[in-house]
Motif scaffolding. Structure first.
Motif, mmCIF file in Angstrom:
data_model
loop_
_atom_site.group_PDB
_atom_site.id
_atom_site.type_symbol
_atom_site.label_atom_id
_atom_site.label_comp_id
_atom_site.label_asym_id
_atom_site.label_seq_id
_atom_site.Cartn_x
_atom_site.Cartn_y
_atom_site.Cartn_z
ATOM 1 N N LEU A 166 51.928 35.184 49.516
ATOM 2 C CA LEU A 166 51.076 35.042 49.077
ATOM 3 C C LEU A 166 50.527 36.474 48.197
ATOM 4 O O LEU A 166 51.348 37.324 48.291
ATOM 5 N N ARG A 167 50.743 36.150 47.198
ATOM 6 C CA ARG A 167 50.662 36.889 46.129
ATOM 7 C C ARG A 167 48.776 36.967 45.358
ATOM 8 O O ARG A 167 48.742 35.735 44.818
ATOM 9 N N SER A 168 48.108 38.344 45.068
ATOM 10 C CA SER A 168 47.027 37.740 44.608
ATOM 11 C C SER A 168 46.899 38.565 42.978
ATOM 12 O O SER A 168 48.452 38.565 43.038
ATOM 13 N N LEU A 169 46.124 37.741 42.443
ATOM 14 C CA LEU A 169 46.219 37.927 41.506
ATOM 15 C C LEU A 169 46.424 39.740 40.289
ATOM 16 O O LEU A 169 45.667 40.548 41.238
ATOM 17 N N SER A 170 46.493 40.393 40.180
ATOM 18 C CA SER A 170 46.925 41.710 39.380
ATOM 19 C C SER A 170 46.331 41.228 38.224
ATOM 20 O O SER A 170 46.318 40.720 37.316
ATOM 21 N N GLY A 171 45.217 42.554 37.063
ATOM 22 C CA GLY A 171 45.374 42.868 36.196
ATOM 23 C C GLY A 171 44.978 43.992 35.894
ATOM 24 O O GLY A 171 44.755 44.796 37.097
ATOM 25 N N LYS A 172 44.352 44.717 34.869
ATOM 26 C CA LYS A 172 43.895 45.829 34.053
ATOM 27 C C LYS A 172 42.573 46.113 34.666
ATOM 28 O O LYS A 172 42.029 44.846 33.121
ATOM 29 N N LEU A 173 41.892 46.919 34.659
ATOM 30 C CA LEU A 173 39.757 46.677 34.405
ATOM 31 C C LEU A 173 39.593 48.179 34.133
ATOM 32 O O LEU A 173 39.949 49.187 35.635
ATOM 33 N N LEU A 174 39.251 48.616 33.227
ATOM 34 C CA LEU A 174 38.209 50.160 32.917
ATOM 35 C C LEU A 174 39.664 51.279 33.295
ATOM 36 O O LEU A 174 39.178 52.517 34.621
ATOM 37 N N GLY A 175 41.093 50.937 33.109
ATOM 38 C CA GLY A 175 41.871 51.763 32.876
ATOM 39 C C GLY A 175 42.591 51.979 34.312
ATOM 40 O O GLY A 175 43.523 52.788 34.843
ATOM 41 N N GLY A 176 41.520 51.060 35.338
ATOM 42 C CA GLY A 176 42.583 51.045 36.747
ATOM 43 C C GLY A 176 43.183 49.733 36.917
ATOM 44 O O GLY A 176 43.291 48.893 36.302
ATOM 45 N N ASN A 177 43.693 49.204 37.607
ATOM 46 C CA ASN A 177 44.351 48.234 38.384
ATOM 47 C C ASN A 177 43.650 47.278 39.592
ATOM 48 O O ASN A 177 42.631 48.009 40.131
ATOM 49 N N ILE A 178 43.768 46.040 39.195
ATOM 50 C CA ILE A 178 42.351 44.954 40.017
ATOM 51 C C ILE A 178 43.631 44.027 40.676
ATOM 52 O O ILE A 178 43.988 43.682 39.281
ATOM 53 N N TYR A 179 43.045 44.007 41.471
ATOM 54 C CA TYR A 179 43.608 42.659 42.466
ATOM 55 C C TYR A 179 42.928 41.641 42.583
ATOM 56 O O TYR A 179 41.550 42.183 43.663
ATOM 57 N N GLY A 180 43.059 40.470 42.887
ATOM 58 C CA GLY A 180 41.885 40.048 43.837
ATOM 59 C C GLY A 180 42.090 38.181 43.827
ATOM 60 O O GLY A 180 43.304 37.500 43.589
ATOM 61 N N ASP A 181 41.336 37.866 44.096
ATOM 62 C CA ASP A 181 41.428 36.314 45.314
ATOM 63 C C ASP A 181 40.536 35.750 44.848
ATOM 64 O O ASP A 181 39.161 36.198 44.985
ATOM 65 N N ALA A 182 40.568 33.940 44.447
ATOM 66 C CA ALA A 182 39.166 33.727 44.353
ATOM 67 C C ALA A 182 39.820 32.130 44.658
ATOM 68 O O ALA A 182 40.566 31.581 44.267
ATOM 69 N N TRP A 183 38.578 31.620 44.754
ATOM 70 C CA TRP A 183 38.980 29.827 44.885
ATOM 71 C C TRP A 183 37.327 29.105 44.027
ATOM 72 O O TRP A 183 36.086 30.056 44.125
ATOM 73 N N VAL A 184 36.559 28.310 43.748
ATOM 74 C CA VAL A 184 35.825 27.748 43.250
ATOM 75 C C VAL A 184 36.191 25.897 43.829
ATOM 76 O O VAL A 184 36.914 25.450 43.103
ATOM 77 N N ALA A 185 34.634 25.834 44.282
ATOM 78 C CA ALA A 185 34.833 24.455 44.735
ATOM 79 C C ALA A 185 33.630 23.763 43.358
ATOM 80 O O ALA A 185 32.875 23.675 43.066
ATOM 81 N N LEU A 186 34.650 22.358 42.651
ATOM 82 C CA LEU A 186 34.315 22.068 41.259
ATOM 83 C C LEU A 186 32.740 20.947 41.544
ATOM 84 O O LEU A 186 33.123 20.419 42.581
ATOM 85 N N GLY A 187 31.871 21.194 40.751
ATOM 86 C CA GLY A 187 31.300 19.871 41.270
ATOM 87 C C GLY A 187 30.110 20.173 40.147
ATOM 88 O O GLY A 187 29.973 21.096 39.243
ATOM 89 N N SER A 188 28.304 19.610 40.480
ATOM 90 C CA SER A 188 27.157 19.393 38.902
ATOM 91 C C SER A 188 27.269 21.421 40.029
ATOM 92 O O SER A 188 26.627 22.049 39.533
ATOM 93 N N ARG A 189 26.695 21.660 40.921
ATOM 94 C CA ARG A 189 26.454 22.642 41.576
ATOM 95 C C ARG A 189 28.150 23.329 42.277
ATOM 96 O O ARG A 189 27.872 23.205 43.201
#
Length: 232
Positions: A166-189
């Motif tokens: 299990l690995r989160s996304l990692s990145g940099k934002l506002l000079g700091g480190n950000i880690y996150g997870d997300a899901w999107v169920a596709l559809g008209s809404r």
């Protein structure tokens, strides 16, 4: 590129391309029109814009029966430059690359990938050095640890040990480190869920970029956010 085409006695065929190279590909209306229905639907939902460079393998095949669908398989490295994509929220100015390996069997699309993005913008916020796993099928987009959970569920259904990390996304934002997870169920809404953590963000930079004007704030930002809902 190199490749070959095979024809079977029952009328089926297979086209295999190795070392495929495509420069400045755009997913425009003409390209979408020639894609199979489910693949066209998924790309229509994501609505990618901007030029993309492709490198890798692509395979097309069809059985000999009249109702057999055209199936495809791919293993591609994709270069992105000022690309935008709509996965419920609009992400813009995407620079970097990703890998995608997957299949389309005429009914279902599945593709596993890795993000290696130099930068991506959401509204006025720039994320840099964004890395981590990605999963796309014709029903959902998964990012971060959700990808590993999906893979472990698939292994469990097949009676195999659950070995996906299990690995989160990692990145940099506002000079700091950000880690996150997300899901999107596709559809008209679309429906979505996002959870993220920011550590060591710069309060000085945040005040300058978000509030504007002359600011004298100093310090570090630490925080967690969890969002879920529906709509765009």
């Amino acid at each position: 590129s190199a490749g070959y085409c095979e024809f079977s006695p029952d009328g089926g065929w297979r086209l295999h391309l190795d070392g495929l190279t495509v420069d400045r590909l755009r997913v425009d209306r003409e390209l979408k029109q020639v894609l199979p229905g489910r693949l066209k639907k998924t790309l229509g939902e994501l609505n990618p814009t901007g030029p993309m460079n492709l490198r890798g393998m692509f395979d097309l095949a069809r059985g000999g029966a009249p109702d057999d669908p055209i199936c495809s398989q791919w293993d591609l490295a994709i270069g992105l430059s000022q690309v935008s994509v709509d996965c419920g929220v609009r992400l813009e100015n995407i620079h970097g690359s990703l890998t995608l390996a997957g299949t389309f069997n005429g009914a279902n699309l599945e593709s596993r990938g890795e993000l290696m993005l130099d930068s991506v913008n959401y509204k006025d916020y720039q994320f840099t050095e964004v890395m981590g796993p990605l999963w796309i099928d014709d029903q959902e987009v998964l990012l971060g640890s959700w990808v590993g959970q999906h893979e472990n569920q698939t292994l469990a259904r097949a009676g195999r040990p659950q070995t996906a990390r299990l690995r989160s996304l990692s990145g940099k934002l506002l000079g700091g480190n950000i880690y996150g997870d997300a899901w999107v169920a596709l559809g008209s809404r679309p429906r979505y869920s996002v959870r993220a953590t920011l550590a060591d963000g710069s309060l000085t930079r945040c005040a300058r970029e978000v509030v504007g004007g002359r600011q004298s704030l100093k310090g570090k930002i630490f925080g967690n956010v969890e969002l879920y809902g529906s709509g765009r």
